[in-house]
Design an enzyme around this catalytic site. Structure first.
Site, short mmCIF file in Angstrom:
data_model
loop_
_atom_site.label_atom_id
_atom_site.label_comp_id
_atom_site.label_asym_id
_atom_site.label_seq_id
_atom_site.Cartn_x
_atom_site.Cartn_y
_atom_site.Cartn_z
N TYR A 80 -5.03 35.12 2.86
CA TYR A 80 -5.60 33.78 3.03
C TYR A 80 -6.58 33.53 1.91
CZ TYR A 80 -4.82 30.23 6.50
OH TYR A 80 -4.32 29.17 7.15
N GLU A 111 -8.43 30.10 0.96
CA GLU A 111 -8.85 28.70 0.85
C GLU A 111 -9.89 28.58 -0.25
OE1 GLU A 111 -8.47 26.57 5.22
OE2 GLU A 111 -10.42 27.12 4.43
N ASP A 164 4.84 11.49 -13.25
CA ASP A 164 5.46 12.41 -12.29
C ASP A 164 6.63 13.09 -13.01
OD1 ASP A 164 6.63 13.81 -10.27
OD2 ASP A 164 6.86 12.11 -8.90
N THR A 212 6.82 19.62 -10.39
CA THR A 212 7.27 20.73 -9.55
C THR A 212 7.37 21.96 -10.44
OG1 THR A 212 9.61 20.36 -10.01
CG2 THR A 212 8.70 19.22 -8.09
N LYS A 218 12.28 23.17 -10.62
CA LYS A 218 13.48 22.50 -11.11
C LYS A 218 13.88 23.16 -12.44
CE LYS A 218 12.55 18.56 -8.19
NZ LYS A 218 12.21 17.13 -8.03
N ARG A 232 9.47 27.43 -5.52
CA ARG A 232 9.33 26.09 -4.96
C ARG A 232 7.85 25.75 -4.85
NH1 ARG A 232 12.89 22.96 -3.28
NH2 ARG A 232 14.32 24.49 -4.11
C1 LIG Z 1 11.54 16.52 -6.94
C2 LIG Z 1 10.58 15.40 -7.14
C3 LIG Z 1 9.41 15.28 -6.37
C4 LIG Z 1 9.12 16.10 -5.13
O1 LIG Z 1 9.22 17.43 -5.15
P1 LIG Z 1 9.26 18.24 -3.74
O2 LIG Z 1 8.88 19.61 -4.15
O3 LIG Z 1 10.64 18.09 -3.22
O4 LIG Z 1 8.27 17.62 -2.83
C5 LIG Z 1 8.52 14.28 -6.67
N1 LIG Z 1 8.76 13.42 -7.67
C6 LIG Z 1 9.87 13.47 -8.42
C7 LIG Z 1 10.07 12.48 -9.52
C8 LIG Z 1 10.83 14.45 -8.17
O5 LIG Z 1 11.95 14.49 -8.90
#
Ligand SMILES: *Cc1c(COP(=O)(O)O)cnc(C)c1O
Length: 412
Positions: free
Chosen positions: A59, A61, A205, A231, A234, A240
């Protein structure tokens, strides 16, 4: 270290054969079907080892040096390494590596910069905006006033004039650039200019292209955006999870927005795995990988176009391809079903023109497996044959097995 330490340690198999069976079944599925889901990849054995490590027990935090729990001296080092590697990899003054997912990273970016009720300009969902970019089913659509920009119906490219006009009319507090399906590079300098003109924050994003950024195969949003959210699972090929990058002046706001605003304890095993992935992404091998991902996507897009499918924007700059299969007589939904029966795994997506759904494909996973342009050309022909029902699905399945059999994601 084995690929599946838990399974090979035999512990799970002995204690819980039911779950061991499921885990092995998924490993078999991943290695015997063709993985074209654009958001997926195969993490390395080292990343899997960090994920399955005893850091999962801890843990923690708070942040390194300022935790709410005892015994954090080791995991603090892991988080500092992850942060330092992320900063170096992307040239950012500050990195937060705690977000549990891409969506919670976006939530934290909004929490750092916005108040409920603020206006936000983002790519509309029908054009490839993410749920967190204003979907009424998501917190974003309920708590903020989203205005959507679109893409040109003819070219499929982001309509820059519309972005500028909507920004001038609505004076948003923030502009979001980034998409789940846009196959082209995003012009971050343009978005920065519009944001400056109307006094808005710019949030990039970069969930999809951040791995290409790491490998020098896509432009880096860090110099342009106030906050970059991403993320790690990907194209970047880590565990993840999510992360945020920003300048020093926003560091404290971003950190407080992640913890304690959006989440409690950090997942230290995942953070260690993120550090491993950042380390891998800093190598020349990853640079070569990122460029191969794009080269593969270009060949696959050209192959699909040659077979008569309509490729959105006429091609790709990234790992992503979206196509309309209608010229072959099927809509996206039917196409996905036919391909699934043949062992080809991919997603449906919205298309900039018209009502019917299209298909979204990506080359991050197959490139990790070692496939190159020759295999991409073969995949293009195979997909079109299945969609035209020229190849029956059992024969197609055999061909898929034959293809992926030569490129095991986890040899041994
Ligand atoms: C994949 C993605 C997310 C979210 O990712 P998660 O890990 O599934 O929550 C947010 N924004 C964009 C543009 C994405 O392609």
């Amino acid at each position: 270290m084995s690929v599946t330490p838990v399974l090979e340690a035999d512990v799970l198999r002995r204690q819980d054969p039911e779950l061991a069976e499921i885990l092995l079944g998924e490993l078999t599925r991943q290695s015997t079907t063709l993985q074209l889901v654009a958001a997926e990849n195969f993490t390395s054995p080292a990343v899997l080892a960090a994920l399955g490590s005893p850091l999962a027990n801890k843990y923690a935090e708070g942040y390194p040096g300022a935790r709410h729990h005892g015994g954090c001296e080791i995991v603090d080092v892991a988080e500092r390494v992850a942060v330092d590697r992320a900063k170096a990899l992307f040239g950012a003054e500050h990195a937060n590596v705690q977000s549990h997912s891409g969506s919670s990273a976006v939530l934290a970016a909004y929490a750092a910069l916005l108040r409920p009720g603020d206006t936000v300009l983002a790519l509309g969902l029908p054009y490839g905006g993410h749920l967190t970019h204003g979907s009424p089913a998501n917190f974003s659509g309920r708590w903020f006033d989203f205005v959507g920009y679109g893409v040109d119906a003819e070219t499929g490219l982001i309509d820059h004039e519309q972005v500028r006009a909507l920004a001038r009319t609505h004076r948003p507090k923030a502009i979001v650039c980034g998409s789940i399906a846009y196959p082209r590079h995003i012009d971050y300098a343009f978005f920065r200019e519009v944001a400056d003109e109307v006094g808005a924050y710019l949030i990039a994003d970069a969930a999809h292209p951040i791995g290409l950024v790491a490998g020098g195969a896509a432009p880096n949003p860090v110099p342009y955006a106030d906050v970059v959210c991403a993320t790690t699972h990907k194209v970047l090929r880590g565990p993840r999870g999510g992360m945020l990058l920003c300048g020093s002046e926003l560091a404290e706001r971003v950190d407080r927005a992640v913890f304690p605003f959006t989440q409690g304890g950090a997942q230290m095993n995942t953070i260690a795995a993120k550090a491993v992935a950042f380390g891998e992404a800093a190598t020349p091998g990853f640079t070569a990988y990122a460029h191969q991902v794009v080269a593969n996507a270009r060949v696959l897009a050209a192959g699909l176009a040659a077979e008569g499918l309509i490729v959105t924007t006429g091609g790709t700059d990234t790992h992503l391809i979206t196509v309309d299969p209608m010229p072959l007589g099927v809509d996206g939904r039917t196409a996905r079903g036919r391909l699934a029966a043949a062992g080809v795994v991919l997603d449906c997506c919205a298309l900039p023109h018209g009502e019917a759904r299209g298909l979204r494909l990506g080359t991050a996973a197959v490139t990790t497996q070692g496939m190159g342009e020759v295999e991409m050309a073969r995949i293009g022909v195979l997909l079109a044959g299945v969609l035209r029902e020229k190849v029956e699905s059992r024969k197609a399945r055999d061909e898929v097995r034959d293809l992926v059999g030569g490129f095991p994601p986890y040899p041994g």
